[in-house]
Design a protein around this motif. Sequence first.
Motif, PDB file in Angstrom:
ATOM      1  N   GLU A  57       0.830  -1.205   0.000  1.00  0.00           N
ATOM      2  CA  GLU A  57       0.000   0.000   0.000  1.00  0.00           C
ATOM      3  C   GLU A  57       0.867   1.259   0.000  1.00  0.00           C
ATOM      4  N   PRO A  58       1.411   1.632  -1.145  1.00  0.00           N
ATOM      5  CA  PRO A  58       2.246   2.840  -1.214  1.00  0.00           C
ATOM      6  C   PRO A  58       1.389   4.107  -1.233  1.00  0.00           C
ATOM      7  N   THR A  59       0.733   4.389  -0.109  1.00  0.00           N
ATOM      8  CA  THR A  59      -0.209   5.503  -0.028  1.00  0.00           C
ATOM      9  C   THR A  59       0.322   6.603   0.893  1.00  0.00           C
ATOM     10  N   PRO A  60      -0.177   7.812   0.756  1.00  0.00           N
ATOM     11  CA  PRO A  60       0.247   8.905   1.649  1.00  0.00           C
ATOM     12  C   PRO A  60      -0.038   8.619   3.117  1.00  0.00           C
ATOM     13  N   VAL A  61      -1.140   7.942   3.419  1.00  0.00           N
ATOM     14  CA  VAL A  61      -1.473   7.656   4.817  1.00  0.00           C
ATOM     15  C   VAL A  61      -0.467   6.687   5.430  1.00  0.00           C
ATOM     16  N   VAL A  62      -0.078   5.668   4.677  1.00  0.00           N
ATOM     17  CA  VAL A  62       0.949   4.741   5.168  1.00  0.00           C
ATOM     18  C   VAL A  62       2.261   5.493   5.377  1.00  0.00           C
ATOM     19  N   ALA A  63       2.604   6.371   4.437  1.00  0.00           N
ATOM     20  CA  ALA A  63       3.833   7.168   4.576  1.00  0.00           C
ATOM     21  C   ALA A  63       3.770   8.053   5.815  1.00  0.00           C
ATOM     22  N   LEU A  64       2.619   8.619   6.099  1.00  0.00           N
ATOM     23  CA  LEU A  64       2.448   9.457   7.292  1.00  0.00           C
ATOM     24  C   LEU A  64       2.681   8.652   8.566  1.00  0.00           C
ATOM     25  N   ASN A  65       2.027   7.503   8.669  1.00  0.00           N
ATOM     26  CA  ASN A  65       2.193   6.676   9.863  1.00  0.00           C
ATOM     27  C   ASN A  65       3.622   6.185  10.021  1.00  0.00           C
ATOM     28  N   TRP A  66       4.249   5.870   8.914  1.00  0.00           N
ATOM     29  CA  TRP A  66       5.648   5.432   8.929  1.00  0.00           C
ATOM     30  C   TRP A  66       6.535   6.567   9.446  1.00  0.00           C
ATOM     31  N   ALA A  67       6.278   7.788   9.008  1.00  0.00           N
ATOM     32  CA  ALA A  67       7.063   8.934   9.451  1.00  0.00           C
ATOM     33  C   ALA A  67       6.929   9.150  10.962  1.00  0.00           C
ATOM     34  N   VAL A  68       5.726   8.964  11.491  1.00  0.00           N
ATOM     35  CA  VAL A  68       5.516   9.115  12.937  1.00  0.00           C
ATOM     36  C   VAL A  68       6.347   8.089  13.698  1.00  0.00           C
ATOM     37  N   VAL A  69       6.411   6.873  13.197  1.00  0.00           N
ATOM     38  CA  VAL A  69       7.214   5.824  13.840  1.00  0.00           C
ATOM     39  C   VAL A  69       8.696   6.158  13.736  1.00  0.00           C
ATOM     40  N   ILE A  70       9.122   6.637  12.571  1.00  0.00           N
ATOM     41  CA  ILE A  70      10.526   7.019  12.380  1.00  0.00           C
ATOM     42  C   ILE A  70      10.932   8.082  13.399  1.00  0.00           C
ATOM     43  N   ALA A  71      10.029   9.001  13.700  1.00  0.00           N
ATOM     44  CA  ALA A  71      10.322  10.060  14.678  1.00  0.00           C
ATOM     45  C   ALA A  71      10.622   9.491  16.054  1.00  0.00           C
ATOM     46  N   GLU A  72      10.058   8.314  16.362  1.00  0.00           N
ATOM     47  CA  GLU A  72      10.285   7.689  17.665  1.00  0.00           C
ATOM     48  C   GLU A  72      11.573   6.877  17.701  1.00  0.00           C
ATOM     49  N   THR A  73      12.264   6.776  16.561  1.00  0.00           N
ATOM     50  CA  THR A  73      13.537   6.039  16.515  1.00  0.00           C
ATOM     51  C   THR A  73      14.714   7.014  16.448  1.00  0.00           C
ATOM     52  N   GLU A  74      14.509   8.185  17.082  1.00  0.00           N
ATOM     53  CA  GLU A  74      15.547   9.222  17.185  1.00  0.00           C
ATOM     54  C   GLU A  74      15.927   9.799  15.823  1.00  0.00           C
ATOM     55  N   ARG A  75      14.955   9.835  14.922  1.00  0.00           N
ATOM     56  CA  ARG A  75      15.176  10.427  13.598  1.00  0.00           C
ATOM     57  C   ARG A  75      14.044  11.407  13.280  1.00  0.00           C
ATOM     58  N   ALA A  76      13.808  12.313  14.228  1.00  0.00           N
ATOM     59  CA  ALA A  76      12.692  13.246  14.096  1.00  0.00           C
ATOM     60  C   ALA A  76      12.861  14.188  12.902  1.00  0.00           C
ATOM     61  N   GLU A  77      14.093  14.603  12.615  1.00  0.00           N
ATOM     62  CA  GLU A  77      14.311  15.517  11.485  1.00  0.00           C
ATOM     63  C   GLU A  77      13.972  14.838  10.161  1.00  0.00           C
ATOM     64  N   LEU A  78      14.352  13.571  10.017  1.00  0.00           N
ATOM     65  CA  LEU A  78      13.999  12.808   8.813  1.00  0.00           C
ATOM     66  C   LEU A  78      12.482  12.653   8.718  1.00  0.00           C
ATOM     67  N   ALA A  79      11.850  12.388   9.853  1.00  0.00           N
ATOM     68  CA  ALA A  79      10.393  12.231   9.873  1.00  0.00           C
ATOM     69  C   ALA A  79       9.697  13.524   9.428  1.00  0.00           C
ATOM     70  N   LEU A  80      10.217  14.672   9.912  1.00  0.00           N
ATOM     71  CA  LEU A  80       9.623  15.956   9.536  1.00  0.00           C
ATOM     72  C   LEU A  80       9.769  16.197   8.033  1.00  0.00           C
ATOM     73  N   LYS A  81      10.907  15.831   7.495  1.00  0.00           N
ATOM     74  CA  LYS A  81      11.133  15.985   6.056  1.00  0.00           C
ATOM     75  C   LYS A  81      10.139  15.146   5.260  1.00  0.00           C
ATOM     76  N   LYS A  82       9.890  13.914   5.726  1.00  0.00           N
ATOM     77  CA  LYS A  82       8.940  13.038   5.037  1.00  0.00           C
ATOM     78  C   LYS A  82       7.521  13.600   5.117  1.00  0.00           C
ATOM     79  N   LEU A  83       7.181  14.192   6.265  1.00  0.00           N
ATOM     80  CA  LEU A  83       5.863  14.800   6.402  1.00  0.00           C
ATOM     81  C   LEU A  83       5.693  15.970   5.435  1.00  0.00           C
ATOM     82  N   ASP A  84       6.728  16.780   5.311  1.00  0.00           N
ATOM     83  CA  ASP A  84       6.658  17.934   4.409  1.00  0.00           C
ATOM     84  C   ASP A  84       6.427  17.493   2.961  1.00  0.00           C
TER      85      ASP A  84
END
Length: 409
Positions: free
Chosen positions: A324-351
Amino acid sequence: MNNAPSKTIAVSHVINDVLSKDRGRLLAGLISRLGDFQVAEDALQEASIAALKHWTRSGPPHNPAAWLLRVGLNKGIDHFRMMQREQRKAGDHADIFTDDKVYDVPETIPDERLRLIFTCCHPALEEKSRIALTLRTVCNLTTKEIAAAFLDSEHTMGQRLYRAKAKIKAKGIRFSIPEADRWHDRLDTVLTTIYLIFTTGYVMEAECPRSLCQEGIFLARLLNKLRPNDPEIEGALALMLLTDARSTARINDDGAMVPIEEQNTSLWQQNKIDDAQRTLSNAIEKRQPGPFQIKAAITDCHMTRPSPDWYQMSLLYQSLWRFEPTPVVALNWAVVIAETERAELALKKLDELKEDLKDYQPWYAARAHILSKLGQKTEASIFYKLAIERSLSVSTRKFLKLRLRDVKN
């Protein structure tokens, strides 16, 4: 002393009990033979009225469900016979106008609800209509109850159900399980519909007159019973059970939503968790991965204690992305990435998702959360306010207001 009123009341209870247990099965049997949703519903209603009269006089039959099916068939056939201006319809149903078929109702009625579910969830119907029709025919919710769940008027929902039935008839959608080569695509539509029923109830729990969460779980269990050992059905059932197991912990005493990682685990229903984990293990053992199995595994990792397994969740989202390569999956993935000490990468993905999700409330809440983690409190406050404005759930708004208060302090 005339005991007719008491007999009528007793028979009414018998009829209501039969319909509460077997309405979906009876309706499926009638639709399969009559080929028309509305005629089948009307025929079952007429059979119920006839039962009240006959059973009050003679007592309930040995097999009330078989009686209702047989009389319902006769009522449906009578309807077609009376359609004098539709001679072609009479021809279409000539095969059921013979006495041997009219009365050939077995004592044990075949369960044809799987066909009914696939028909209600046909891809030709729009999403909301699929959900509504499934709730009406398989789950026996009234039009009024379905309308309340979707914040529609009873008239509007009645029109939607009417159009859905008419579309099935006009397009000649068959009352059948799809052929083998189309099974996977149609099953995904069915599971998505069932899961949407569940999530509608989960998000709007207080507003729903009936528990749509339990209706969703009922449908998933029914599908699992009628089509055993399918890993995606098992995955969907496990996902709903894991989510439902936390229902008593998701709202605090003040009515605010509580994130999974902050919930009081003593309030979780361990029996449902155990059931879900067994079901998910059975699915995974078949080595046929699919999106619902992966989502269930993500949910299971989110419930790991003492803290969620964020790194495993990130890997699972990577696997889910392939399905499911969808924006919603990408959003949830970014939130999880932020919890793995990669908040800046997560913010970039959200943008990168801004344009796709500009009307999606969780995007604003996620951006506020990640900005807060990065110490950008002023901008986080702006996005918390935007998320609050777009939230439809009272409990979510209360939670976001608490987060907004935290970043302001």
